[in-house]
Design a protein around this motif. Structure first.
Motif, PDB file in Angstrom:
ATOM      1  N   ALA B 103       0.980  -1.100   0.072  1.00 17.05           N
ATOM      2  CA  ALA B 103       0.043   0.020  -0.063  1.00 17.05           C
ATOM      3  C   ALA B 103       0.850   1.209  -0.086  1.00 17.05           C
ATOM      4  O   ALA B 103       0.471   2.485   0.280  1.00 17.05           O
ATOM      5  N   ASN B 104       2.080   1.109  -0.228  1.00 15.65           N
ATOM      6  CA  ASN B 104       3.152   1.968  -0.089  1.00 15.65           C
ATOM      7  C   ASN B 104       3.440   3.083  -1.268  1.00 15.65           C
ATOM      8  O   ASN B 104       4.525   2.677  -1.874  1.00 15.65           O
ATOM      9  N   LYS B 105       2.692   4.013  -1.452  1.00 15.57           N
ATOM     10  CA  LYS B 105       2.883   5.103  -2.597  1.00 15.57           C
ATOM     11  C   LYS B 105       4.431   5.597  -2.559  1.00 15.57           C
ATOM     12  O   LYS B 105       4.841   5.945  -3.542  1.00 15.57           O
ATOM     13  N   ASP B 106       4.675   5.836  -1.255  1.00 13.56           N
ATOM     14  CA  ASP B 106       6.111   6.639  -1.444  1.00 13.56           C
ATOM     15  C   ASP B 106       7.057   5.910  -1.799  1.00 13.56           C
ATOM     16  O   ASP B 106       7.700   6.372  -2.636  1.00 13.56           O
ATOM     17  N   MET B 107       7.051   4.503  -1.361  1.00  7.67           N
ATOM     18  CA  MET B 107       8.190   3.658  -1.954  1.00  7.67           C
ATOM     19  C   MET B 107       7.939   3.290  -3.425  1.00  7.67           C
ATOM     20  O   MET B 107       8.873   3.244  -4.095  1.00  7.67           O
ATOM     21  N   LEU B 108       6.736   3.060  -3.773  1.00  4.97           N
ATOM     22  CA  LEU B 108       6.342   2.898  -5.334  1.00  4.97           C
ATOM     23  C   LEU B 108       6.757   4.021  -6.142  1.00  4.97           C
ATOM     24  O   LEU B 108       7.269   3.725  -7.365  1.00  4.97           O
ATOM     25  N   ALA B 109       6.513   5.329  -5.489  1.00  6.02           N
ATOM     26  CA  ALA B 109       6.796   6.434  -6.631  1.00  6.02           C
ATOM     27  C   ALA B 109       8.358   6.438  -6.779  1.00  6.02           C
ATOM     28  O   ALA B 109       8.701   6.889  -8.078  1.00  6.02           O
ATOM     29  N   GLU B 110       9.186   6.069  -5.877  1.00  3.68           N
ATOM     30  CA  GLU B 110      10.693   6.008  -6.091  1.00  3.68           C
ATOM     31  C   GLU B 110      11.107   4.749  -6.691  1.00  3.68           C
ATOM     32  O   GLU B 110      11.818   4.670  -7.610  1.00  3.68           O
ATOM     33  N   TYR B 111      10.645   3.556  -6.324  1.00  2.92           N
ATOM     34  CA  TYR B 111      11.156   2.259  -6.789  1.00  2.92           C
ATOM     35  C   TYR B 111      10.245   1.409  -7.447  1.00  2.92           C
ATOM     36  O   TYR B 111      10.219   0.222  -7.605  1.00  2.92           O
ATOM     37  N   GLY B 112       9.014   1.697  -7.486  1.00  2.00           N
ATOM     38  CA  GLY B 112       7.753   1.039  -8.397  1.00  2.00           C
ATOM     39  C   GLY B 112       8.452   0.382  -9.703  1.00  2.00           C
ATOM     40  O   GLY B 112       8.145  -0.792  -9.835  1.00  2.00           O
ATOM     41  N   LEU B 113       9.232   1.136 -10.512  1.00  2.00           N
ATOM     42  CA  LEU B 113       9.435   0.767 -11.918  1.00  2.00           C
ATOM     43  C   LEU B 113      10.408  -0.429 -11.927  1.00  2.00           C
ATOM     44  O   LEU B 113       9.958  -1.526 -12.069  1.00  2.00           O
ATOM     45  N   GLU B 114      11.437  -0.379 -10.750  1.00  2.77           N
ATOM     46  CA  GLU B 114      12.364  -1.216 -10.771  1.00  2.77           C
ATOM     47  C   GLU B 114      11.640  -2.791  -9.951  1.00  2.77           C
ATOM     48  O   GLU B 114      12.010  -3.659 -10.511  1.00  2.77           O
ATOM     49  N   LEU B 115      10.739  -2.393  -9.044  1.00  7.57           N
ATOM     50  CA  LEU B 115      10.391  -3.795  -8.389  1.00  7.57           C
ATOM     51  C   LEU B 115       9.373  -4.231  -9.387  1.00  7.57           C
ATOM     52  O   LEU B 115       9.333  -5.593  -9.208  1.00  7.57           O
ATOM     53  N   THR B 116       8.569  -3.715  -9.989  1.00 10.89           N
ATOM     54  CA  THR B 116       7.758  -4.134 -11.213  1.00 10.89           C
ATOM     55  C   THR B 116       8.350  -4.928 -12.039  1.00 10.89           C
ATOM     56  O   THR B 116       8.126  -6.394 -12.148  1.00 10.89           O
ATOM     57  N   VAL B 197       0.030  19.207   2.669  1.00 11.57           N
ATOM     58  CA  VAL B 197      -0.354  20.501   2.035  1.00 11.57           C
ATOM     59  C   VAL B 197       0.747  21.051   1.140  1.00 11.57           C
ATOM     60  O   VAL B 197       0.216  21.953   0.302  1.00 11.57           O
ATOM     61  N   ASP B 198       1.977  20.686   0.868  1.00  7.28           N
ATOM     62  CA  ASP B 198       2.733  21.089  -0.034  1.00  7.28           C
ATOM     63  C   ASP B 198       2.614  20.300  -1.408  1.00  7.28           C
ATOM     64  O   ASP B 198       3.316  20.422  -2.402  1.00  7.28           O
ATOM     65  N   GLY B 199       2.023  19.310  -1.275  1.00 10.11           N
ATOM     66  CA  GLY B 199       1.597  18.476  -2.843  1.00 10.11           C
ATOM     67  C   GLY B 199       2.384  17.296  -3.042  1.00 10.11           C
ATOM     68  O   GLY B 199       1.942  16.624  -4.006  1.00 10.11           O
ATOM     69  N   LEU B 200       3.346  17.052  -2.051  1.00  8.31           N
ATOM     70  CA  LEU B 200       4.041  15.710  -2.383  1.00  8.31           C
ATOM     71  C   LEU B 200       3.400  14.511  -2.439  1.00  8.31           C
ATOM     72  O   LEU B 200       3.672  13.551  -3.317  1.00  8.31           O
ATOM     73  N   ASP B 201       2.689  14.247  -1.369  1.00  2.00           N
ATOM     74  CA  ASP B 201       1.791  13.254  -1.657  1.00  2.00           C
ATOM     75  C   ASP B 201       0.692  12.948  -2.577  1.00  2.00           C
ATOM     76  O   ASP B 201       1.015  11.805  -3.231  1.00  2.00           O
ATOM     77  N   ALA B 202       0.288  13.829  -3.132  1.00  2.00           N
ATOM     78  CA  ALA B 202      -0.653  13.815  -4.146  1.00  2.00           C
ATOM     79  C   ALA B 202       0.231  13.586  -5.644  1.00  2.00           C
ATOM     80  O   ALA B 202      -0.196  12.833  -6.518  1.00  2.00           O
ATOM     81  N   ALA B 203       1.486  14.239  -5.370  1.00  2.00           N
ATOM     82  CA  ALA B 203       2.492  14.086  -6.769  1.00  2.00           C
ATOM     83  C   ALA B 203       2.910  12.617  -6.815  1.00  2.00           C
ATOM     84  O   ALA B 203       2.881  12.163  -7.889  1.00  2.00           O
ATOM     85  N   ARG B 204       3.127  11.948  -5.771  1.00  2.00           N
ATOM     86  CA  ARG B 204       3.609  10.399  -5.773  1.00  2.00           C
ATOM     87  C   ARG B 204       2.239   9.711  -6.546  1.00  2.00           C
ATOM     88  O   ARG B 204       2.579   8.860  -7.125  1.00  2.00           O
ATOM     89  N   LYS B 205       1.141  10.059  -5.862  1.00  2.00           N
ATOM     90  CA  LYS B 205      -0.011   9.247  -6.455  1.00  2.00           C
ATOM     91  C   LYS B 205      -0.345   9.556  -8.020  1.00  2.00           C
ATOM     92  O   LYS B 205      -0.617   8.777  -8.801  1.00  2.00           O
ATOM     93  N   ILE B 206      -0.119  10.682  -8.366  1.00  2.00           N
ATOM     94  CA  ILE B 206      -0.610  11.199  -9.835  1.00  2.00           C
ATOM     95  C   ILE B 206       0.630  10.361 -10.588  1.00  2.00           C
ATOM     96  O   ILE B 206       0.391  10.102 -11.811  1.00  2.00           O
ATOM     97  N   ALA B 207       1.734  10.470 -10.267  1.00  2.00           N
ATOM     98  CA  ALA B 207       2.811   9.834 -11.048  1.00  2.00           C
ATOM     99  C   ALA B 207       2.380   8.249 -11.213  1.00  2.00           C
ATOM    100  O   ALA B 207       2.708   7.950 -12.392  1.00  2.00           O
ATOM    101  N   LEU B 208       2.312   7.495 -10.261  1.00  2.00           N
ATOM    102  CA  LEU B 208       1.594   6.084 -10.204  1.00  2.00           C
ATOM    103  C   LEU B 208       0.545   6.128 -11.489  1.00  2.00           C
ATOM    104  O   LEU B 208       0.510   5.198 -12.026  1.00  2.00           O
TER     105      LEU B 208
END
Lengths: 430, 430
Positions: B103-116, B197-208
């Motif tokens: 359920a880890n978007k932070d990790m997936l935004a960074e390493y998702g492509l490699e892990l997939t 509030v600075d949008g980082l969380d949303a940025a990770r999700k929209i990247a995924l």
């Protein structure tokens, strides 16, 4: 590269959309499946009819045998509509070992349980995402995305024609007949609109949704149906004053192991997300024990949206063929069907009546509610200018259907109540 | 009956929800999979911590080896959060032949492509529905339900905290800091709220989401990010006068083969369905060539909603295990990433500025827009009482980002413009 051979039955609105998507999205489809998807035959009524999609005339046939008995065809797409002919075609296709994708809710509401069972016996896929709320992947979401939750209620705006009519009645303050005529002109309503405006179309869809959501063999006959013909703009205005919007809602709810399934005009609180679903759009609102509330919104019909659902199902069949796992994603109802008794179906109700404008009228009316043990939540009384009468609007607290019917009967017998004009179910849950 | 053995990493909010759903929905889960799902080990930081879920203390461990090196465990559920530790745990799990649900978007935004890619090589499942918009099955809908369509735009309200704050600012006319403090008290916002509030969380999700929707290896760095700290209630009120509502929108759009991905406060027309998404709810609005517009709405976070997504993924893995088809439902990006240049990113813009209230001011300002070849759609000028200044609000017609930046630079250099107070993107489609 593997070629998957398809028989397409029907080349009307949806069939033409399917052909277009297969033509236009070849690259994406090939990327998804690794296969080439080839339409081998297309069943039509009239080979010479002019169509707004380009197909090789040699593919057209008027004989269903050319598809059903064609050994090369592995997948049958049924988008011809109607009930009996479609049923026989799908049944023969399954008997002959062909996977089926269908968009035909009318046929599925009647024969879906039998056909699903046949497909399972044969180890074949039979998918029908397009049959409910065309462009919205709601069946898939119920079967997969929310599969680990226990759902206890669905409310759906699943008929675009009636939602269009209600939206226009509300926004433009125009009567039902007037808006219906316009909808017919625009092609949003059929020349014979009864299947839409009397709720039958929505009833078929909510029956299919209830089957999946509760894993119970819900039939069309189990659905209590009431359409929108009698809704007036006055009803809508009064409801608006109380903070409600009118929508034709397909509702399926479960308490413990018993269910209720209905289609009727419902008053929803204005902040309910379903009230933002306008015009011909559809949406299904799902309440799950764990997930809470989710909503799926989109076009309920139309050539291309429905075709997207059909072709996405086709991709699912083809992927399963490549993997050799067809016939494994069935949703055969697991629980016996138990319908709630009237005493078990609870909601709030909206009553609107015209009564004599004399002292004691309201007391008499109140007595009737009290004797049925229904308490009142909201009351509005307005004098009518022309006659010696008053308009009375009442919203009750929660009551069951038996209580409610008792009140209706007693109000109808009360001489001071000249006319019980309208009664609606009220849903206030967020 | 087959027993599937699970290692659960993390027993916080989501982990506890997973345990509860596995306990409470056993009957349904067994019906879905035909298997018994058994948690063999649970990785925690502190074995003795008091928890609001009942688990056998013998299952708890503080050593990841007890899960990753445990040969009996077939499926690892990672809900511990954080980036590096989670990444190593998932990587080792895949290397050791275990399927993963995370359920880890932070990790997936960074390493998702490699892990997939690693999961694909190993023929293992790695599912992550819960990582974006918790209770909404949006990834599945993009991968399957809409798979046959070509999507060209997504707009998502994918951060519940900021949506809660904006809703309250709008409804109660209260400032950002005030509402933030309340949200922190209620537990809707973290003590350090910056990732929300600075949008980082949303940025990770929209990247995924963009990766899946466009099949392109979009990275977090590709997302243009702007948060909500500088939004004022005055901005909201003026936007309201023009018929807009303010939302923090994760946007991903494709024209031909080029994409843009951003998170920023956007003004949406009031009749856009996303404006009805209030408080902590999330929603993703999808525009497809064929399907038109669909929206998926629901809780974006929370223990049980997120756990539903995790357990539904788990059911998917188990079904694949029974069928022997794990590792086949990958979405490896198929297209090279091409980002749009500034000149290719078009939208309307909302400008709000304070300028001298003298003859000729508006002419000067208009000249700047004209010289950038931007035409104006809506204009509002209000005198300020206290000073000799006027408030000017302008909504432009479509312009690209390069034109827009030129205007900003020129306005900032214009002496009569005292302050360029705020600038927002405006989306009027639908």
């Amino acid at each position: 590269m593997q070629r998957m051979k398809i028989g397409l039955c029907g080349l009307g609105t949806v069939g033409a959309g399917v052909v277009k998507i297969l033509q236009n999205h070849q690259k994406e489809l090939h990327h998804q499946t690794g296969c080439e998807l080839e339409i081998m035959k297309i069943l039509v009524n009239d080979i010479h009819k002019k169509r707004n999609v380009q197909v090789d005339p040699d593919l057209l046939t008027t004989s269903s045998d050319d598809i059903v008995e064609n050994e090369e065809i592995q997948i049958v797409i049924e988008v011809m509509g109607g009930i009996d002919e479609a049923y026989h075609l799908v049944k023969r296709s399954l008997e002959n070992g062909k996977h089926v994708v269908t968009a035909n809710k009318d046929m599925l509401a009647e024969y879906g349980l039998e056909l699903t069972e046949l497909a399972r016996e044969k180890g074949l896929d039979m998918f029908y995402e397009a049959s409910v709320a065309g462009g919205i992947p709601i069946l898939r979401s119920l079967k997969e995305g929310l599969v680990s939750d226990r759902l206890h209620k669905l409310m759906g705006i699943v008929n675009g024609t009636t939602n269009y009519i209600l939206t226009k009645m509300d926004e433009d303050e125009r009567g039902f007949e007037d808006v219906l005529a316009e909808a017919q002109e625009l092609g949003y309503a059929e020349a014979d609109p009864s299947s839409d405006v009397d709720g039958l179309d929505a009833a078929r869809k909510i029956a299919l949704l209830a089957r999946l959501a509760f894993s119970m063999p819900v039939e069309l006959d189990d659905v209590e149906v009431r359409g929108i013909r009698k809704i007036s703009t006055e009803d809508m205005k009064l409801a608006d004053q109380f903070g409600y919007k009118m929508k034709l809602i397909g509702l399926a709810a479960r308490d413990e192991d018993k269910v209720e399934v209905s289609v009727e005009p419902v008053l929803l609180k204005k902040d309910h997300p379903l009230t933002s679903v306008k015009n011909e759009y559809n949406a299904v609102y799902v309440y799950g024990d764990a997930v809470g509330e989710t909503m799926f919104y989109g076009p309920g019909a139309g050539s291309l949206p429905t075709a997207v659902a059909v072709v996405s199902d086709l991709v699912g069949v083809v992927k399963n063929m490549v993997l050799g796992v067809n016939g494994t994603s069935y949703v055969i109802p697991q629980y016996a069907k138990q319908l709630k008794a009237k005493e078990e179906i609870y909601s709030k109700f909206f009553f609107r009546m015209e009564a004599e404008d004399v002292a004691g009228t309201f007391l008499e009316i109140t007595k009737i509610f009290t004797s049925a043990e229904i308490s009142l939540d909201k009351i509005l009384q307005l004098p009518k200018k022309k006659k010696q009468t008053a308009e009375i609007v009442i919203v009750t607290h929660l009551a069951n259907k038996a209580q409610f019917e008792q009140v209706v009967e007693n109000l109808n017998q009360l001489p001071i109540v000249h006319q019980l004009k309208s009664i609606y179910r009220v849903e206030e849950q967020a």
